[in-house]
Design a protein around this motif. Sequence first.
Motif, PDB file in Angstrom:
ATOM      1  N   LEU A 137      40.116  68.182  -5.076  1.00  0.00           N
ATOM      2  CA  LEU A 137      40.319  69.224  -6.076  1.00  0.00           C
ATOM      3  C   LEU A 137      40.120  68.598  -7.465  1.00  0.00           C
ATOM      4  N   HIS A 180      33.467  68.661 -15.704  1.00  0.00           N
ATOM      5  CA  HIS A 180      33.822  69.513 -14.565  1.00  0.00           C
ATOM      6  C   HIS A 180      33.012  70.807 -14.593  1.00  0.00           C
ATOM      7  N   TYR A 213      31.372  70.234 -11.196  1.00  0.00           N
ATOM      8  CA  TYR A 213      32.414  70.386 -10.179  1.00  0.00           C
ATOM      9  C   TYR A 213      32.121  71.478  -9.151  1.00  0.00           C
ATOM     10  N   PHE A 243      32.883  70.936  -5.289  1.00  0.00           N
ATOM     11  CA  PHE A 243      33.785  71.816  -4.543  1.00  0.00           C
ATOM     12  C   PHE A 243      33.101  72.351  -3.290  1.00  0.00           C
ATOM     13  N   THR A 284      33.324  69.856  -0.759  1.00  0.00           N
ATOM     14  CA  THR A 284      34.705  69.848  -0.286  1.00  0.00           C
ATOM     15  C   THR A 284      34.935  70.949   0.756  1.00  0.00           C
TER      16      THR A 284
END
Length: 453
Positions: free
Chosen positions: A405, A422, A426, A430, A433
């Motif tokens: 995160l 970010h 990001y 993510f 992820t």
Amino acid sequence: MFMAYRGYPVILFAPVFALLAAGLSGLPLLPTYTEVFMVKAANYVKLYFPIFLLGAVFGKMMEVSGAARSIAFGLTRTFGKNQAILAVVLACAVLTYGGVSLFVVAFAVYPFAAALFREANIPKRLIPATIALGSFTFTMDSLPGTPQIQNLIPTAYYKTTAFAAPVIGICGGLFIAVLGLIWLHMRRQKLVSRGEGYGEHHEQEESKRVEGVPPFWMAILPLICVLGGNALFTYVVLPGWYSEAELASYQGLDVKQVLGTWSLVLALVGGGLLTGLITLYQKRRTDASQHASLRLSPALTAGVMGALLAILNTASEVGFGGVISSMPGFKTVADFLLTMKTSPLVSEALSINILAGITGSASGGLSIALDAMGQQYLAWAAQNGINPELLHRIASMSAGGLDTLPHNGAVITLLAICGLTHRQSYPDIFAITVIKTLAVPVVILLALLTGWV
């Protein structure tokens, strides 16, 4: 999460917010700090400091000797700009699976990734997600035998080895790698179709020397030494190495619980010594002007300092989690997870992912969950005829899911290395992820269908 996201030190603020949570729950502050937070943090250091220390030193020596640069440059040059994303993922994967720490891999690979992406005109914003796929996912905790700490922690709770559930681990790793590459290529095509190119990014792109680095075959030897040594010590050398009489004075010692740690310690020592020899070899064949960059003393010092910072950060998160797990609210959640009318594999995956997400640390969340519920999961699995090796693999893979995160230390460091924010990069991290998190139920389903359980 907010303070870590803003860059404040976890070592300082983890106990602050742990005590805030304790105070809000009506627990006495000083006993909670000394008898819960510090005890959990100190126990984590006791168990895993040798791995952090030797892993950091090994990674730093790989960097100083030029071996890490040689491997990264060799793979990226072999695949070229047409397969830039695949080349970067493979370079990260080889280094990570060989025992080099995630942070060192990011530093070593980034310059070559930037050069390849610039030449292929691939948007730079995809570099962090590409490095994350190669470093933070399948080679970190899925593939059997990986020497990363996330694959070692479950050995102490389930009496398994780093090579637990190899077939399931390989299948899960392939799932993550393939879907991750598909996502990155889809994103590349979409961004390029919009007219977005590499962009004007030069501030973080100092050129790295590739002249004078050891040849590829020599550079990869320490990685082979760590992987091969880990298997050799796990299955051949250490079982039965000490007699019962020699171990009698160490009360409570269960060799099965420490076999994984002992094997990896010896493997990292062997890899470190071999890397030291390569450094000395490099020093002999280079001119005097390059000797300063090949000195072992600064490398060892930097490795030790990096290990101290890494383990204290994680230990603070474990201490924070220890305080949280001592509260009545956590017991309610734990009881719910342990009484779910489902498989212990599903319950374990959920609890570890949640705790890894809260702490922003794969190893921290994994340690907290197994410390609080590991024995219950083991007993539950035994009742259902589930092999502890599968518990190990699911635990490791779950830890590497929601840990990335925005407040995760590795994510923050990776973005800083790449000179991106970010906002820019990001979303793709993510997405990786999410793919990593989805891999766990796929592995569970595969285990059920193949009758592994």
